[in-house]
Design an enzyme around this catalytic site. Structure first.
Site, PDB file in Angstrom:
ATOM      1  N   HIS A 154       0.867  -1.176   0.000  1.00  0.00           N
ATOM      2  CA  HIS A 154       0.000   0.000   0.000  1.00  0.00           C
ATOM      3  C   HIS A 154       0.907   1.231   0.000  1.00  0.00           C
ATOM      4  O   HIS A 154       1.588   1.516   0.984  1.00  0.00           O
ATOM      5  CB  HIS A 154      -0.892  -0.004   1.245  1.00  0.00           C
ATOM      6  CG  HIS A 154      -1.938   1.061   1.256  1.00  0.00           C
ATOM      7  ND1 HIS A 154      -3.142   0.917   1.894  1.00  0.00           N
ATOM      8  CD2 HIS A 154      -1.968   2.301   0.706  1.00  0.00           C
ATOM      9  CE1 HIS A 154      -3.872   2.008   1.731  1.00  0.00           C
ATOM     10  NE2 HIS A 154      -3.158   2.865   1.028  1.00  0.00           N
ATOM     11  N   LYS A 158      -4.039   1.296   8.799  1.00  0.00           N
ATOM     12  CA  LYS A 158      -2.588   1.353   8.921  1.00  0.00           C
ATOM     13  C   LYS A 158      -2.129   1.420  10.386  1.00  0.00           C
ATOM     14  O   LYS A 158      -2.775   2.037  11.219  1.00  0.00           O
ATOM     15  CB  LYS A 158      -2.069   2.583   8.169  1.00  0.00           C
ATOM     16  CG  LYS A 158      -2.542   2.633   6.712  1.00  0.00           C
ATOM     17  CD  LYS A 158      -2.481   4.041   6.169  1.00  0.00           C
ATOM     18  CE  LYS A 158      -3.177   4.141   4.819  1.00  0.00           C
ATOM     19  NZ  LYS A 158      -3.315   5.530   4.360  1.00  0.00           N
ATOM     20  N   GLU A 169      -3.609   7.376  -3.263  1.00  0.00           N
ATOM     21  CA  GLU A 169      -3.270   6.070  -2.716  1.00  0.00           C
ATOM     22  C   GLU A 169      -3.268   5.016  -3.829  1.00  0.00           C
ATOM     23  O   GLU A 169      -4.110   5.044  -4.724  1.00  0.00           O
ATOM     24  CB  GLU A 169      -4.253   5.675  -1.615  1.00  0.00           C
ATOM     25  CG  GLU A 169      -4.261   6.674  -0.464  1.00  0.00           C
ATOM     26  CD  GLU A 169      -4.784   6.075   0.825  1.00  0.00           C
ATOM     27  OE1 GLU A 169      -4.848   4.829   0.922  1.00  0.00           O
ATOM     28  OE2 GLU A 169      -5.120   6.850   1.730  1.00  0.00           O
ATOM     29  N   ASN A 187      -7.427  11.093  -1.248  1.00  0.00           N
ATOM     30  CA  ASN A 187      -7.884  11.655   0.019  1.00  0.00           C
ATOM     31  C   ASN A 187      -7.638  13.153   0.013  1.00  0.00           C
ATOM     32  O   ASN A 187      -6.487  13.606   0.041  1.00  0.00           O
ATOM     33  CB  ASN A 187      -7.151  11.010   1.197  1.00  0.00           C
ATOM     34  CG  ASN A 187      -7.785   9.697   1.610  1.00  0.00           C
ATOM     35  OD1 ASN A 187      -8.970   9.643   1.914  1.00  0.00           O
ATOM     36  ND2 ASN A 187      -7.010   8.627   1.584  1.00  0.00           N
ATOM     37  N   ARG A 219      -7.498  15.650   1.952  1.00  0.00           N
ATOM     38  CA  ARG A 219      -7.321  16.151   3.318  1.00  0.00           C
ATOM     39  C   ARG A 219      -5.951  15.727   3.819  1.00  0.00           C
ATOM     40  O   ARG A 219      -5.237  14.979   3.148  1.00  0.00           O
ATOM     41  CB  ARG A 219      -8.388  15.551   4.235  1.00  0.00           C
ATOM     42  CG  ARG A 219      -8.394  14.016   4.201  1.00  0.00           C
ATOM     43  CD  ARG A 219      -9.392  13.424   5.173  1.00  0.00           C
ATOM     44  NE  ARG A 219      -9.537  11.984   4.996  1.00  0.00           N
ATOM     45  CZ  ARG A 219      -8.702  11.057   5.471  1.00  0.00           C
ATOM     46  NH1 ARG A 219      -7.615  11.440   6.140  1.00  0.00           N
ATOM     47  NH2 ARG A 219      -8.926   9.773   5.272  1.00  0.00           N
TER      48      ARG A 219
END
Length: 285
Positions: A41, A70, A108, A123, A125
């Site tokens: 990831h 995570k 991601e 994401n 943010r």
């Protein structure tokens, strides 16, 4: 999410996923995507301003996780080649410019053993692991967000500067020996680690009662050093100095992970805890 290995199981998996999605989000739409075996990831932080400038950061490795959440992150990733890194950053820069992205954000990806990468989400943010990127670049992401909101230009262009290696460990009020069950209760002692290259973002102090209603995160231990072996060593020292008593936490598990040969070699994937979690949890008790 549902994994389908037999075509005969597809219809049932779609029905279950639609039911859960509809109940949770009010939208029962689902889609199919390739399942990668033992992927990593990987995510790429970026900044985009109102003038069309996009600044990609060096990637973050986020493969140590449980239930797709995570636990340990590091930057740069020990599993990304220089060619893949450039391809990822180029893709992120192109995508952000195409949509006119203006903010801090994170693209991601899943990375296969063959270095092919697949987009998961953007994401829009700051994320829990953003301090890792701050430590390896020296860029304050919150400050840059405020400057972007004020219409100012980014302070850097091209690629974000890179220096050393950073590791973040999430300290959660969870019991690894009980499949990471939440562990609310009274924190009897809380002693943070000290020293250069160590950052602890937390709200916890001795006497604090962890409630059962919210996320289990107690703090983020973030460590920087000149290279990966030194960063691992410094993180282990900081975890050894950190004291949280009264409730189970993920501190001891993190120590076991960082001491493992698999983590030291950098040859790990999102299935790391699934494959070795029981052994590590027992060792952490």
């Amino acid at each position: 999410m549902r994994t389908v290995t037999d075509p005969g199981d597809l219809a049932g998996a779609v029905r279950a996923a639609r039911s859960e999605a509809g109940a949770a989000f009010g939208d029962a739409a689902v889609y199919l995507e390739r399942r990668l075996t033992r992927p990593r990831h990987i995510e790429v932080q970026l900044l985009g301003d109102a003038h069309g400038t996009v600044l990609p950061f060096v990637e973050r490795e986020c493969s140590i996780q449980r239930r797709h959440q995570k636990l340990i992150e590091e930057s740069p990733s020990p599993g990304v080649t220089s060619q893949t890194r450039e391809a990822m950053e180029t893709a992120v820069e192109h995508a952000a410019k195409t949509i006119g992205y203006r903010n801090a954000g994170t693209f991601e990806f899943l990375l296969g053993p063959d270095q092919r990468f697949y987009f998961i989400e953007l994401n829009a943010r700051l994320q829990v692991e953003h301090p890792v990127s701050e430590l390896v670049t020296g860029i304050d992401l919150v400050r840059e967000q405020l400057r972007i909101a004020a219409g100012e230009s980014l302070t850097a262009t091209g690629r974000a500067p890179r220096r050393g290696h950073a590791i973040e460990v999430r300290i959660n009020a969870e019991d690894p020996a009980r499949n990471f069950a939440p562990a609310p209760g009274l924190v009897k002692e809380f002693r943070p680690p000290l020293g250069p290259g160590i950052r602890l973002d937390t709200f916890v102090e001795a006497g604090y009662t962890v409630p059962p209603f919210y996320d289990s995160l107690l703090g983020k231990l973030v460590v920087w050093d000149e290279d990966r072996p030194a960063a691992i060593s410094r993180t282990l020292r900081a975890l050894g100095e950190l004291s949280v008593t009264g409730i189970p936490t993920t501190r001891e598990l993190a120590i076991q992970v960082l001491r493992s040969e698999q983590f030291a070699s950098g040859r790990y994937s999102t299935s790391f805890l699934e494959e070795s979690g029981t052994r590590l949890a027992v060792a952490a008790e």
